[in-house]
Design a protein around this motif. Structure first.
Motif, short mmCIF file in Angstrom:
data_model
loop_
_atom_site.label_atom_id
_atom_site.label_comp_id
_atom_site.label_asym_id
_atom_site.label_seq_id
_atom_site.Cartn_x
_atom_site.Cartn_y
_atom_site.Cartn_z
N LYS A 193 98.21 -33.63 5.39
CA LYS A 193 97.10 -34.17 4.60
C LYS A 193 95.77 -33.60 5.07
N LYS A 194 95.55 -33.59 6.38
CA LYS A 194 94.27 -33.12 6.92
C LYS A 194 94.07 -31.64 6.65
N VAL A 195 95.07 -30.82 6.93
CA VAL A 195 94.93 -29.38 6.77
C VAL A 195 94.74 -29.03 5.29
N SER A 196 95.49 -29.67 4.41
CA SER A 196 95.37 -29.40 2.97
C SER A 196 93.96 -29.71 2.48
N THR A 197 93.44 -30.86 2.90
CA THR A 197 92.10 -31.26 2.49
C THR A 197 91.03 -30.35 3.07
N ASP A 198 91.18 -30.03 4.34
CA ASP A 198 90.17 -29.20 5.01
C ASP A 198 90.11 -27.79 4.42
N TYR A 199 91.26 -27.19 4.13
CA TYR A 199 91.26 -25.85 3.52
C TYR A 199 90.49 -25.87 2.20
N GLU A 200 90.69 -26.93 1.42
CA GLU A 200 90.03 -27.03 0.11
C GLU A 200 88.53 -27.18 0.23
N ASN A 201 88.07 -27.65 1.37
CA ASN A 201 86.64 -27.88 1.59
C ASN A 201 86.02 -26.86 2.52
N LEU A 202 86.71 -25.71 2.69
CA LEU A 202 86.26 -24.63 3.57
C LEU A 202 85.95 -25.15 4.98
N LYS A 203 86.78 -26.07 5.44
CA LYS A 203 86.65 -26.61 6.79
C LYS A 203 87.86 -26.21 7.63
N ALA A 204 88.14 -24.91 7.62
CA ALA A 204 89.30 -24.42 8.36
C ALA A 204 89.16 -24.68 9.85
N ASN A 205 87.92 -24.81 10.34
CA ASN A 205 87.74 -25.06 11.78
C ASN A 205 88.40 -26.38 12.19
N THR A 206 88.23 -27.44 11.39
CA THR A 206 88.84 -28.72 11.74
C THR A 206 90.33 -28.74 11.39
N ALA A 207 90.74 -27.95 10.41
CA ALA A 207 92.17 -27.81 10.11
C ALA A 207 92.89 -27.17 11.29
N ILE A 208 92.30 -26.12 11.85
CA ILE A 208 92.89 -25.44 13.01
C ILE A 208 92.94 -26.38 14.20
N ALA A 209 91.89 -27.19 14.38
CA ALA A 209 91.88 -28.16 15.48
C ALA A 209 93.04 -29.13 15.33
N ALA A 210 93.32 -29.56 14.09
CA ALA A 210 94.45 -30.47 13.86
C ALA A 210 95.78 -29.78 14.17
N LEU A 211 95.89 -28.51 13.84
CA LEU A 211 97.12 -27.76 14.13
C LEU A 211 97.28 -27.54 15.64
N MET A 212 96.18 -27.34 16.34
CA MET A 212 96.24 -27.24 17.80
C MET A 212 96.75 -28.54 18.40
N SER A 213 96.23 -29.64 17.88
CA SER A 213 96.64 -30.96 18.37
C SER A 213 98.13 -31.21 18.12
N LEU A 214 98.61 -30.83 16.93
CA LEU A 214 100.03 -31.04 16.61
C LEU A 214 100.93 -30.17 17.49
N SER A 215 100.52 -28.94 17.76
CA SER A 215 101.34 -28.08 18.62
C SER A 215 101.43 -28.67 20.03
#
Length: 803
Positions: A661-683
């Motif tokens: 949900k977070k990554v999908s929303t962030d990509y759509e709002n050109l907020k890839a920086n916070t999407a990547i942060a969420a992916l770092m957290s999940l890893s």
């Protein structure tokens, strides 16, 4: 498991995408389309710097995500290749501009491909290709035939050393920015485009598009619509009049002198009446060395000369007032003349103080000479005869009524926007497809004879007389009139670089069409562009010119939409590590090739997106680059904890759905920086848990893929996760699984939070009360106190009122 080696896997996947035409777009008219556009680059000899990939990666993320969602995606790339930098380089190094362009494009393309963008290279365009500029010329001819292209005498900034006309921003303190030579003003006959005919529509139609607010504001400010009045000030000595435009006709009783531009025709027309003509001519010559920006800059010292022998009559006071000449007034705005109201205008006030001119306040409390003056947009009129006591708004209306009634002026809407100067006296540009015949005047080259090819020349250096180098090629210049067949001469000016970039997005829809700039079918399917991203420096002129051309093409039935771009966003620059703009002179340019070679393209892409807020400038940091490389190594190492399983790991399921949900929303709002942060957290969560299923890994790789396409494709293939990653569908989250089973709520005493407790998400008051009482702070807050009442808002707060 092998170690992570980006240089091996990235080339492998780039070759795979090319071989399989993974990102070649087909015109599948039955599918929902998504047209993503980035500003095509000017292929300079310096190649890409790390600022270029930032916007390309941001829209590459969107393009990839949309493909996984089933859209037919067009994400093209091309080259804005005509223009002065290439020509200057060619002159300096004695290499033909066409060869310079070819070499630069080759370098740029290699760099872009090495970063792994999903551009459809089958639709590549080049503004210097005759097959492309044939249609740039065709559009110009339509503008000419509809009366929107005309020739006019215009002053230009001329550098005698470089032998070239300069834009205002290329003139610094009256000197050429390149060589330091003192600039002179020359009057040249220039082709103009009537963009002013579209001024109101260019404002109104902004309501129909999704542009970020500051882009809309820049467009409106440049167009500069204002409402006011045009007023006539008679000059009795010569039976002439000065016409001025003002947004504040209510202040006319405070107009104590007039100011006209040094170029105003009143001077030449009434030279015999002017007593100090030599002084005025000298002042005019000095003013000609300044750019328009320098002339109108608020902070510079005011200069001027009175036109002795001429006076104007204030039409409402009937008093004679002096006429001054000053370079802070431009011929290009209004009528090249102003009524000066020094009590209520900063520039007029500074001028009046310097030359000891009358200052008469006409708005109560609005006198600029007083320390505590108020805004002149409100207040009551004073010293203004029949306007006295009226509020400003009412006074404006009453003044206009009076002027119209007595035929002294009339209501007027004005625009700061000027018609577009379209001529360049240079070689490296599109030839203007017109010929001049003494019998017929300007005649279009027949459309079937387009393109008018830019001739091969040995000498493309500027000429001493300021004409285009093409003017010296007699075999090309001399031709016959298409209308009457008599001898005629070709236009030797070329088009500006803006020409090819004003419609390039249309050509991407059908780049090989020889019969039209694009087919009707393709234009109806692909336009408007769904999402256009570019630099803030291009949100004024480029966007304005492009919208103007598109609206004209809409009016003549070529394109199906009024506006070219449905959505426009802009990005901040990547600065050098010293927080300064990257430039060769500052020695802070970072070459993306170096980053790709040392760290990998996926690291570059990840860092470009992780660097900060996409809309803001951000300084480059090698430490940040290394951090992103370490993150991708951790992603690579997820393979070491992979176990069989086609379902999400139960303990990780909620986190995975939240991340989707977070990554999908962030990509759509050109907020890839916070999407990547969420992916770092999940890893990190994956590693802490110690094992993941194939289902966990599939979703993780899909979410990361738009940012880091190479590493994710490789891990997918190595672990046999099913087909190729680029063929998959975007993961879907279950909303119910994004809500925590346990939630934290604050416990308040008399409205102040004293501690928090963790409770089941559907806990009722009794359960929350029980858990709250078990907390060690509860007794401390209630000791020796009486509980008056308890307020419980499910899922929000538990407030205990004590006394």
């Amino acid at each position: 498991m092998n170690s992570y080696k980006p240089n091996e896997i990235e080339k492998k996947w780039q070759d795979f995408w090319d071989e399989h035409e993974t990102y070649v777009t087909k015109n599948e008219y039955d599918k929902e389309k998504f047209y993503a556009l980035v500003e095509f680059p000017y292929p300079s000899g310096q190649g890409l710097h790390v600022g270029h990939p930032r916007p390309y990666t941001a829209l590459d993320i969107l393009a990839r995500k949309r493909r996984y969602e089933g859209y037919n995606v067009l994400y093209p790339m091309g080259w804005d290749a005509f223009g002065l930098p290439t020509e200057n380089f060619a002159i300096q190094h004695k290499i033909h501009p066409a060869k310079v362009t070819e070499n630069n494009i080759k370098k740029f393309k290699e760099q872009l491909k090495s970063i792994g963008f999903s551009f459809d290279w089958s639709r590549e365009i080049n503004t210097t290709d005759p097959k492309y500029y044939k249609w740039t010329q065709w559009i110009f001819l339509q503008l000419f035939k509809h009366g929107l292209a005309y020739k006019n005498e215009m002053p230009i900034n001329w550098c005698p050393s470089c032998k070239v006309g300069l834009a205002n921003e290329e003139v610094i303190a009256g000197r050429c920015e390149r060589c330091g030579t003192e600039v002179i003003r020359k009057v040249k006959s220039q082709w103009m485009l009537k963009i002013t005919e579209y001024a109101q529509r260019l404002i109104d139609d902004l309501d129909e598009v999704d542009y970020i607010e500051r882009v809309k504001t820049q467009q409106k400010n440049w167009i500069g619509r204002s409402e006011g009045a045009e007023i006539k000030f008679n000059i009795p000595e010569v039976d002439d009049a000065l016409e001025v435009y003002t947004t504040r006709p209510d202040t006319i009783f405070g107009a104590t002198y007039m100011v006209i531009a040094p170029e105003h025709p009143l001077i030449d027309e009434n030279a015999s009446k002017i007593l100090n003509l030599d002084e005025i001519k000298a002042y005019k010559d000095e003013s000609s060395k300044k750019s328009d920006f320098e002339r109108t800059e608020l902070v510079h010292d005011k200069t001027g000369v009175e036109a002795k022998g001429l006076k104007a009559i204030n039409p409402l006071t009937n008093k004679e007032i002096p006429i001054w000449i000053s370079d802070y007034v431009l011929m290009s705005y209004g009528k090249g003349a102003i009524m000066a109201v020094p009590a209520h205008d900063q520039r007029d006030y500074e001028f009046a103080k310097k030359f000891n001119l009358e200052i008469l306040p006409v708005i109560e409390g609005g006198d600029i000479s007083k320390e505590a003056y108020t805004d002149t947009d409100s207040g009551h009129m004073i010293n203004s005869d029949f306007l006295n006591g009226l509020e400003v708004k009412e006074a404006i209306e009453k003044t206009i009524d009076y002027l119209e009634k007595h035929k002294l002026g009339h209501k007027k809407v004005n625009f700061k926007l000027r018609d577009w100067v379209f001529s360049r006296q240079r070689y490296w540009g599109e030839p203007i497809p017109l010929v001049y015949c003494d019998e017929c005047g300007w005649v279009p080259v027949p459309e079937e004879d387009l393109p008018v090819i830019l001739p091969e020349v040995d000498n493309y250096e500027p000429t001493d007389d300021g004409e285009s180098p093409l003017s010296k090629i007699e075999s090309w210049v001399n031709t016959t009139c298409p209308h009457c067949g008599k001898p005629a001469k070709r236009e030797t000016d070329t088009m500006p670089q803006w020409a090819g970039s004003s419609w390039y997005f249309l050509r991407y829809t059908d780049p090989d069409n020889d019969e039209a700039l694009a087919s009707k079918e393709n234009l109806e399917y692909w336009t408007p562009v769904n999402w256009y991203n570019g630099g803030m420096e291009h949100t004024t002129l480029h966007l304005l010119y492009s919208r103007f051309w598109h609206k004209f093409l809409y009016d003549i039935g070529v394109v199906p939409t009024k506006e070219p771009y449905q959505k426009r966003t802009s990005h901040g620059m990547i600065l050098g590590g010293n927080n300064e703009k990257m430039s060769k002179s500052r020695g802070n340019v970072i070459n993306p090739d170096d980053i790709v070679n040392e760290f990998g393209a996926d690291t570059l892409r990840t860092y470009e997106m992780f660097i900060g807020d996409f809309e803001k400038n951000a300084p480059w940091s090698e430490r940040g680059v290394r951090g992103c490389r370490r993150f991708l190594e951790r992603v690579w190492n997820l393979q070491s904890i992979l176990v069989e399983g086609e379902e999400y790991t139960k303990e990780l399921e909620s986190s995975i759905h939240k991340t989707i949900k977070k990554v999908s929303t962030d990509y759509e709002n050109l907020k890839a920086n916070t999407a990547i942060a969420a992916l770092m957290s999940l890893s990190n969560e994956f590693n802490d848990f110690g094992k993941i299923t194939k289902a966990d890994l599939r979703t993780y790789l899909m979410l990361l893929n738009p940012v880091a396409p190479h590493i994710t494709e490789e891990i997918w293939e190595v672990n046999n996760l099913g087909g190729y990653l680029n063929e998959q569908a975007w993961p879907i989250y279950d909303e119910s699984k994004t809500v925590d089973e346990i939630m934290e709520i604050p416990v308040q005493f008399n409205g102040k939070v004293r501690y928090t407790i963790n409770v089941p998400k559907d806990a009722g008051k009794d359960e929350v009360q029980k858990i709250a009482k078990e907390h060690e702070s509860y007794n401390l807050q209630t000791k020796d106190k009486t509980i008056v009442k308890e307020i419980f808002v499910p899922g929000k707060i538990y407030n205990i009122v004590v006394k």
